[in-house]
Write a protein that holds these residues in place. Sequence first.
Motif, PDB file in Angstrom:
ATOM      1  N   VAL A 247      38.082  46.517  46.909  1.00 51.44           N
ATOM      2  CA  VAL A 247      37.779  47.742  45.885  1.00 51.44           C
ATOM      3  C   VAL A 247      37.405  46.850  44.329  1.00 51.44           C
ATOM      4  CG1 VAL A 247      39.203  48.993  44.211  1.00 51.44           C
ATOM      5  CG2 VAL A 247      40.232  48.760  46.760  1.00 51.44           C
ATOM      6  N   PHE A 248      36.169  47.042  44.395  1.00 51.35           N
ATOM      7  CA  PHE A 248      35.749  46.705  43.226  1.00 51.35           C
ATOM      8  C   PHE A 248      35.756  47.833  41.521  1.00 51.35           C
ATOM      9  CE2 PHE A 248      32.571  46.092  40.141  1.00 51.35           C
ATOM     10  CZ  PHE A 248      32.551  44.540  39.415  1.00 51.35           C
ATOM     11  N   VAL A 249      36.531  47.005  40.701  1.00 50.42           N
ATOM     12  CA  VAL A 249      36.748  47.199  39.623  1.00 50.42           C
ATOM     13  C   VAL A 249      35.810  46.755  38.715  1.00 50.42           C
ATOM     14  CG1 VAL A 249      38.127  47.698  37.317  1.00 50.42           C
ATOM     15  CG2 VAL A 249      38.807  48.066  40.067  1.00 50.42           C
ATOM     16  N   HIS A 250      34.293  47.350  38.064  1.00 48.62           N
ATOM     17  CA  HIS A 250      34.435  46.641  36.487  1.00 48.62           C
ATOM     18  C   HIS A 250      35.067  46.814  35.764  1.00 48.62           C
ATOM     19  CE1 HIS A 250      30.632  47.070  34.261  1.00 48.62           C
ATOM     20  NE2 HIS A 250      31.076  45.342  33.245  1.00 48.62           N
ATOM     21  N   GLY A 251      35.654  45.924  34.758  1.00 47.75           N
ATOM     22  CA  GLY A 251      36.470  45.800  33.971  1.00 47.75           C
ATOM     23  C   GLY A 251      36.612  44.671  33.388  1.00 47.75           C
ATOM     24  N   ASP A 252      37.257  43.784  32.007  1.00 45.82           N
ATOM     25  CA  ASP A 252      37.718  43.135  31.429  1.00 45.82           C
ATOM     26  C   ASP A 252      39.358  42.732  31.400  1.00 45.82           C
ATOM     27  OD1 ASP A 252      38.031  41.349  29.098  1.00 45.82           O
ATOM     28  OD2 ASP A 252      36.960  41.828  28.456  1.00 45.82           O
TER      29      ASP A 252
ATOM     30  N   THR B 266      37.588  35.394  26.442  1.00 44.81           N
ATOM     31  CA  THR B 266      37.649  35.721  27.231  1.00 44.81           C
ATOM     32  C   THR B 266      39.261  34.179  28.504  1.00 44.81           C
ATOM     33  OG1 THR B 266      35.650  36.419  27.908  1.00 44.81           O
ATOM     34  CG2 THR B 266      36.664  35.262  30.113  1.00 44.81           C
ATOM     35  N   ASN B 267      39.108  33.084  28.230  1.00 39.93           N
ATOM     36  CA  ASN B 267      39.506  32.134  28.761  1.00 39.93           C
ATOM     37  C   ASN B 267      40.859  31.611  27.797  1.00 39.93           C
ATOM     38  OD1 ASN B 267      37.155  31.304  30.066  1.00 39.93           O
ATOM     39  ND2 ASN B 267      37.100  29.694  29.365  1.00 39.93           N
ATOM     40  N   VAL B 268      41.188  32.170  26.505  1.00 42.40           N
ATOM     41  CA  VAL B 268      42.326  32.263  25.941  1.00 42.40           C
ATOM     42  C   VAL B 268      43.005  33.787  25.794  1.00 42.40           C
ATOM     43  CG1 VAL B 268      43.746  31.125  23.840  1.00 42.40           C
ATOM     44  CG2 VAL B 268      42.048  29.638  24.889  1.00 42.40           C
TER      45      VAL B 268
ATOM     46  N   ILE C 179      48.277  37.688  41.936  1.00 41.14           N
ATOM     47  CA  ILE C 179      47.267  37.502  41.460  1.00 41.14           C
ATOM     48  C   ILE C 179      46.011  36.309  41.397  1.00 41.14           C
ATOM     49  CG2 ILE C 179      46.013  38.220  38.816  1.00 41.14           C
ATOM     50  CD1 ILE C 179      48.666  39.802  38.420  1.00 41.14           C
ATOM     51  N   VAL C 180      44.750  36.359  41.803  1.00 37.39           N
ATOM     52  CA  VAL C 180      43.995  35.026  41.515  1.00 37.39           C
ATOM     53  C   VAL C 180      43.218  35.020  40.763  1.00 37.39           C
ATOM     54  CG1 VAL C 180      42.685  33.448  42.726  1.00 37.39           C
ATOM     55  CG2 VAL C 180      44.614  34.924  44.620  1.00 37.39           C
ATOM     56  N   HIS C 181      43.520  34.206  39.505  1.00 40.77           N
ATOM     57  CA  HIS C 181      42.545  34.323  38.431  1.00 40.77           C
ATOM     58  C   HIS C 181      41.345  33.421  38.271  1.00 40.77           C
ATOM     59  CE1 HIS C 181      41.515  34.979  33.959  1.00 40.77           C
ATOM     60  NE2 HIS C 181      42.774  34.219  33.619  1.00 40.77           N
ATOM     61  N   PHE C 182      40.034  33.539  38.874  1.00 41.30           N
ATOM     62  CA  PHE C 182      38.797  33.044  38.734  1.00 41.30           C
ATOM     63  C   PHE C 182      37.786  33.027  37.118  1.00 41.30           C
ATOM     64  CE2 PHE C 182      39.261  32.874  43.320  1.00 41.30           C
ATOM     65  CZ  PHE C 182      39.011  32.569  43.703  1.00 41.30           C
ATOM     66  N   ALA C 183      38.385  34.325  36.635  1.00 43.64           N
ATOM     67  CA  ALA C 183      37.928  35.227  35.500  1.00 43.64           C
ATOM     68  C   ALA C 183      37.466  34.434  33.995  1.00 43.64           C
ATOM     69  CB  ALA C 183      38.572  36.482  34.917  1.00 43.64           C
ATOM     70  N   ALA C 184      36.659  33.693  34.455  1.00 38.10           N
ATOM     71  CA  ALA C 184      36.363  32.738  32.879  1.00 38.10           C
ATOM     72  C   ALA C 184      34.876  32.363  32.558  1.00 38.10           C
ATOM     73  CB  ALA C 184      37.010  31.235  33.146  1.00 38.10           C
ATOM     74  N   GLU C 185      34.472  31.666  31.133  1.00 35.21           N
ATOM     75  CA  GLU C 185      33.399  31.639  30.565  1.00 35.21           C
ATOM     76  C   GLU C 185      33.280  30.391  31.033  1.00 35.21           C
ATOM     77  OE1 GLU C 185      30.806  32.854  29.312  1.00 35.21           O
ATOM     78  OE2 GLU C 185      32.250  35.078  28.059  1.00 35.21           O
ATOM     79  N   SER C 186      32.657  29.440  31.587  1.00 30.25           N
ATOM     80  CA  SER C 186      32.735  28.804  32.748  1.00 30.25           C
ATOM     81  C   SER C 186      31.536  27.489  32.297  1.00 30.25           C
ATOM     82  CB  SER C 186      33.168  28.350  34.047  1.00 30.25           C
ATOM     83  OG  SER C 186      31.443  28.901  34.322  1.00 30.25           O
ATOM     84  N   HIS C 187      30.513  27.266  31.256  1.00 32.89           N
ATOM     85  CA  HIS C 187      29.408  26.519  30.975  1.00 32.89           C
ATOM     86  C   HIS C 187      30.253  26.300  29.721  1.00 32.89           C
ATOM     87  CE1 HIS C 187      25.300  25.167  30.102  1.00 32.89           C
ATOM     88  NE2 HIS C 187      25.538  25.009  32.223  1.00 32.89           N
ATOM     89  N   VAL C 188      29.702  24.712  29.923  1.00 31.35           N
ATOM     90  CA  VAL C 188      30.158  23.476  28.698  1.00 31.35           C
ATOM     91  C   VAL C 188      27.947  23.764  27.447  1.00 31.35           C
ATOM     92  CG1 VAL C 188      30.524  20.886  27.803  1.00 31.35           C
ATOM     93  CG2 VAL C 188      31.515  21.851  30.054  1.00 31.35           C
ATOM     94  N   ASP C 189      27.660  23.845  27.929  1.00 30.47           N
ATOM     95  CA  ASP C 189      26.353  24.229  27.568  1.00 30.47           C
ATOM     96  C   ASP C 189      26.554  25.468  26.395  1.00 30.47           C
ATOM     97  OD1 ASP C 189      25.313  22.059  27.705  1.00 30.47           O
ATOM     98  OD2 ASP C 189      23.973  22.212  29.481  1.00 30.47           O
TER      99      ASP C 189
END
Length: 352
Positions: free
Chosen positions: A52-57, A98-100, A76-86
């Motif tokens: 079941v895909f849900v487009h949301g924040d 996002t992350n905090v 709940i398996v929580h992957f959602a994150a901004e993840s690029h150092v640059d």
Amino acid sequence: MILVTGGAGFIGSNFVLDWLAQSDEPVVNLDALTYAGNRANLASLDGDARHVFVHGDIGDRALVDGLLATHRPRAIVHFAAESHVDRSIHGPGAFVKTNVEGTFTLLEAARGFWNTLDAAEKAAFRFHHVSTDEVYGSLKPTDPPFAETNAYEPNSPYSASKAASDHLVRAWHHTYGLPVLTTNCSNNYGPYHFPEKLIPLMIVNALAGKPLPVYGDGRQIRDWLYVKDHCSGIRAVLAGGRVGETYNIGGWNEMANIDIVHTVCALLDELRPDPAGAYARLITHVTDRPGHDRRYAIDARKIERELGWRPAETFATGIRKTVQWYLDNAAWVADVQSGAYQDWIGTHYSAR
């Protein structure tokens, strides 16, 4: 039923695909579909009632509350994150948001839902937070690898925001009793990796005959973990990890960036030779990024000792599979190289 956040991103989509390949337990997949989230990663699940895909924040508390109340996941398996150092250097605000703030909102929603459960359901529930080895800072050449007991010493806006989210997860367990698990992984690589990161960027640039930009002398060392091994490690921790504990998931593959680039070039020379010559001719050293950590390495003995997990792939086997996947999926690469991606590459590398 489990709820996965960020399940259209690189690691999250691999996790969802692997989960449903091995289990009929349904997945509710919540993803904001920012630049690195891609529904095409999940195309093979179209029409699959288990997904079941849900487009949301994750920062939308009402949405998350509604999903928890409707689907009543056991984890709940929580992957959602901004993840690029640059990207975090150019725009740290999105990483804090996002992350905090996003993790805080998700934790509060999970706590509210968890408190509605009966005793057996509460005992079985898990909040699994997926994090990074970058929270530990940088290692000297002779330092032992990061263990779960290492102090946090983040050096970039990205790693600082992930460290903050780790601390929130720990605090929600110790203060409120929320049954949490945290995993800190090393550098992932494999299918569906957005081509701004080192390995996919080298592959797609080489195939296009473009320069292969290497920061500084290229001797920055990372531990490399094939993404499907990471997914199996998460499943192991979710199934048997001790509540409140942290587990490092690593590939036991320390390699310098420049050696990674030469390995990719050699594989492309073998699998897709360029009439113009060896791909290594395209290697171009560029100005290093600010505060670039010199070395990361993961001590993954705890997860092996407690849960019997070890990576199945060596770097040699994993990188060959990865290069072949990009060769076989040129349409996917073309689709993700949008105008926004080209704008980012131009902004980030033009001055170097």
